[in-house]
Enzyme design. Structure first.
Site, mmCIF file in Angstrom:
data_model
loop_
_atom_site.group_PDB
_atom_site.id
_atom_site.type_symbol
_atom_site.label_atom_id
_atom_site.label_comp_id
_atom_site.label_asym_id
_atom_site.label_seq_id
_atom_site.Cartn_x
_atom_site.Cartn_y
_atom_site.Cartn_z
ATOM 1 C CG ASP A 22 -1.770 -1.242 1.295
ATOM 2 O OD1 ASP A 22 -2.280 -1.662 0.250
ATOM 3 O OD2 ASP A 22 -1.911 -1.790 2.399
ATOM 4 C CE LYS A 43 -3.478 -5.586 0.890
ATOM 5 N NZ LYS A 43 -4.626 -4.759 1.092
ATOM 6 C CG ASP A 70 -7.590 -6.023 -0.158
ATOM 7 O OD1 ASP A 70 -8.765 -6.448 -0.135
ATOM 8 O OD2 ASP A 70 -7.055 -5.445 0.809
ATOM 9 C CG LEU A 71 -9.423 -4.251 -6.681
ATOM 10 C CD1 LEU A 71 -9.852 -4.289 -8.150
ATOM 11 C CD2 LEU A 71 -8.637 -2.967 -6.412
ATOM 12 C CE LYS A 72 -10.288 -4.039 2.545
ATOM 13 N NZ LYS A 72 -8.916 -4.038 2.085
ATOM 14 C CG ASP A 75 -21.740 -0.928 -6.786
ATOM 15 O OD1 ASP A 75 -22.968 -0.724 -6.730
ATOM 16 O OD2 ASP A 75 -20.937 -0.132 -7.302
ATOM 17 C CB THR A 131 -8.189 -6.003 10.801
ATOM 18 O OG1 THR A 131 -7.664 -5.415 9.610
ATOM 19 C CG2 THR A 131 -8.351 -7.481 10.572
ATOM 20 N NE ARG A 192 0.620 -3.194 12.481
ATOM 21 C CZ ARG A 192 0.113 -3.348 11.255
ATOM 22 N NH1 ARG A 192 0.271 -4.483 10.623
ATOM 23 N NH2 ARG A 192 -0.526 -2.363 10.667
ATOM 24 C CD GLN A 201 -5.080 -3.180 10.356
ATOM 25 O OE1 GLN A 201 -6.246 -3.278 10.736
ATOM 26 N NE2 GLN A 201 -4.723 -3.487 9.119
ATOM 27 N NE ARG A 222 -0.175 0.459 7.812
ATOM 28 C CZ ARG A 222 -1.273 0.899 8.411
ATOM 29 N NH1 ARG A 222 -1.412 2.188 8.660
ATOM 30 N NH2 ARG A 222 -2.229 0.062 8.762
HETATM 31 O O1 C5P Z 1 -0.115 -2.120 6.835
HETATM 32 P P1 C5P Z 1 -1.011 -3.200 7.360
HETATM 33 O O2 C5P Z 1 -0.279 -4.450 7.758
HETATM 34 O O3 C5P Z 1 -1.962 -2.693 8.430
HETATM 35 O O4 C5P Z 1 -1.896 -3.616 6.090
HETATM 36 C C1 C5P Z 1 -3.000 -4.454 6.189
HETATM 37 C C2 C5P Z 1 -3.605 -4.614 4.851
HETATM 38 O O5 C5P Z 1 -4.714 -5.505 4.918
HETATM 39 C C3 C5P Z 1 -4.135 -3.345 4.242
HETATM 40 O O6 C5P Z 1 -3.735 -3.364 2.888
HETATM 41 C C4 C5P Z 1 -5.641 -3.410 4.330
HETATM 42 O O7 C5P Z 1 -6.255 -2.860 3.196
HETATM 43 C C5 C5P Z 1 -5.871 -4.905 4.349
HETATM 44 N N1 C5P Z 1 -7.068 -5.343 5.057
HETATM 45 C C6 C5P Z 1 -7.317 -5.064 6.382
HETATM 46 N N2 C5P Z 1 -8.455 -5.522 6.996
HETATM 47 C C7 C5P Z 1 -9.332 -6.271 6.299
HETATM 48 C C8 C5P Z 1 -9.087 -6.568 4.952
HETATM 49 C C9 C5P Z 1 -7.919 -6.110 4.360
HETATM 50 O O8 C5P Z 1 -6.496 -4.415 7.024
HETATM 51 N N3 C5P Z 1 -10.404 -6.757 6.890
#
Ligand code: C5P
Length: 248
Positions: A22, A43, A70-72, A75, A131, A192, A201, A222
């Site tokens: 990201d 991703k 991951d376009l979630k 619609d 999350t 993490r 998160q 991250r």
């Molecule tokens: O940087 P980090 O580890 O927080 O990234 C988590 C990734 O997972 C992000 O790209 C976020 O879009 C994705 N994600 C999420 N929670 C979800 C689905 C996807 O954090 N339920």
């Protein structure tokens, strides 16, 4: 044996980590280049895909990566059917849709993908509750049920309406395994490593705890992409994964 090995069916510990890129295109390309031959999954989310379009997926495939797009999707069913077909046409290995879109929308996504007749069809994972949500955020958007029960209901809905797997926080994955068994692919973001910051998160866990709870794959962004040395950060996560898989 852990569900991880069962769900990904590859036996390669590297398949347990999906690195979330990201970040701006230049940084994403740079990190991917450094992770080539080390990581197996990347991703691509909205930040990168809206900038680059399908070309980035082609590029990463040529570098040997598998791609979680991951376009979630969320619609009306007609739009999601078309969007899922377009997303699958990029060749993405995995595509996310929101379980909250409901049964018709979930089935429309499956129909859109099936219309392509790919050799290896793009698999879908349905997002339960993001999350980044906590119980308070959930109440604020009008969901009175406790988090776990909402996640379980959405997971059941998604799996009975043609989703191939699920996305949930590591804190709910044990409950979903209990409910659904070892078969579904369950992808957990909100991971993490010990000592890393949570950022935005909420429902987080370490790679070890997420895997032991039953995650098939971990999405880690991250903690790797913002690290001073992304390769070293990835390798530290991988070492933790390998230790857990070897011990279980
Ligand atoms: O940087 P980090 O580890 O927080 O990234 C988590 C990734 O997972 C992000 O790209 C976020 O879009 C994705 N994600 C999420 N929670 C979800 C689905 C996807 O954090 N339920």
């Amino acid at each position: 044996m852990l569900e991880t090995a069962y769900a990904t069916q590859t036996g390669d510990p590297r398949d347990s980590i999906i690195v979330a890129l990201d970040c701006p295109e230049h940084d994403a390309l740079d990190i991917a280049e450094k992770l080539k031959g080390k990581a197996t999954w990347l991703k691509v989310g909205m930040t990168l895909f809206y900038k680059t379009g399908p070309e980035i997926i082609k590029h990463f495939h040529e570098q040997g990566f598998k791609i979680f797009l991951d376009l979630k999707l969320f619609d009306i069913p007609h739009q999601v059917q078309g969007a899922a077909a377009s997303a699958a046409a990029t060749g993405a290995d995995l595509l996310s849709i929101h379980a909250l879109g409901g049964s018709e929308m979930l089935e429309a996504a499956a129909e859109g993908i099936a219309s392509l007749e790919q050799c290896t069809p793009t698999q879908t994972v349905a997002i339960t509750i993001l999350t980044s949500f906590d119980e308070e955020t959930l109440k604020a958007v009008g969901v009175a049920k406790p988090m776990l029960s909402e996640v379980e209901d959405l997971a059941r809905l998604a799996m009975t309406h043609k989703a191939n797997g699920l996305v949930c926080s590591p804190q709910e994955v044990a409950g979903l395994r209990h409910l659904l068994g070892t078969a579904p692919r369950i992808v957990c973001p909100g991971v993490r490593p010990t000592g890393a910051g949570a950022q935005d998160q909420s429902r987080i866990a370490t790679p070890k705890d997420a895997l032991l709870a039953g995650a098939s794959q971990l999405v880690i962004g991250r903690p790797i992409t913002k690290a001073e040395d992304p390769v070293a950060a990835f390798e530290a996560c991988l070492k933790e994964v390998e230790e857990v898989l070897a011990e279980n």
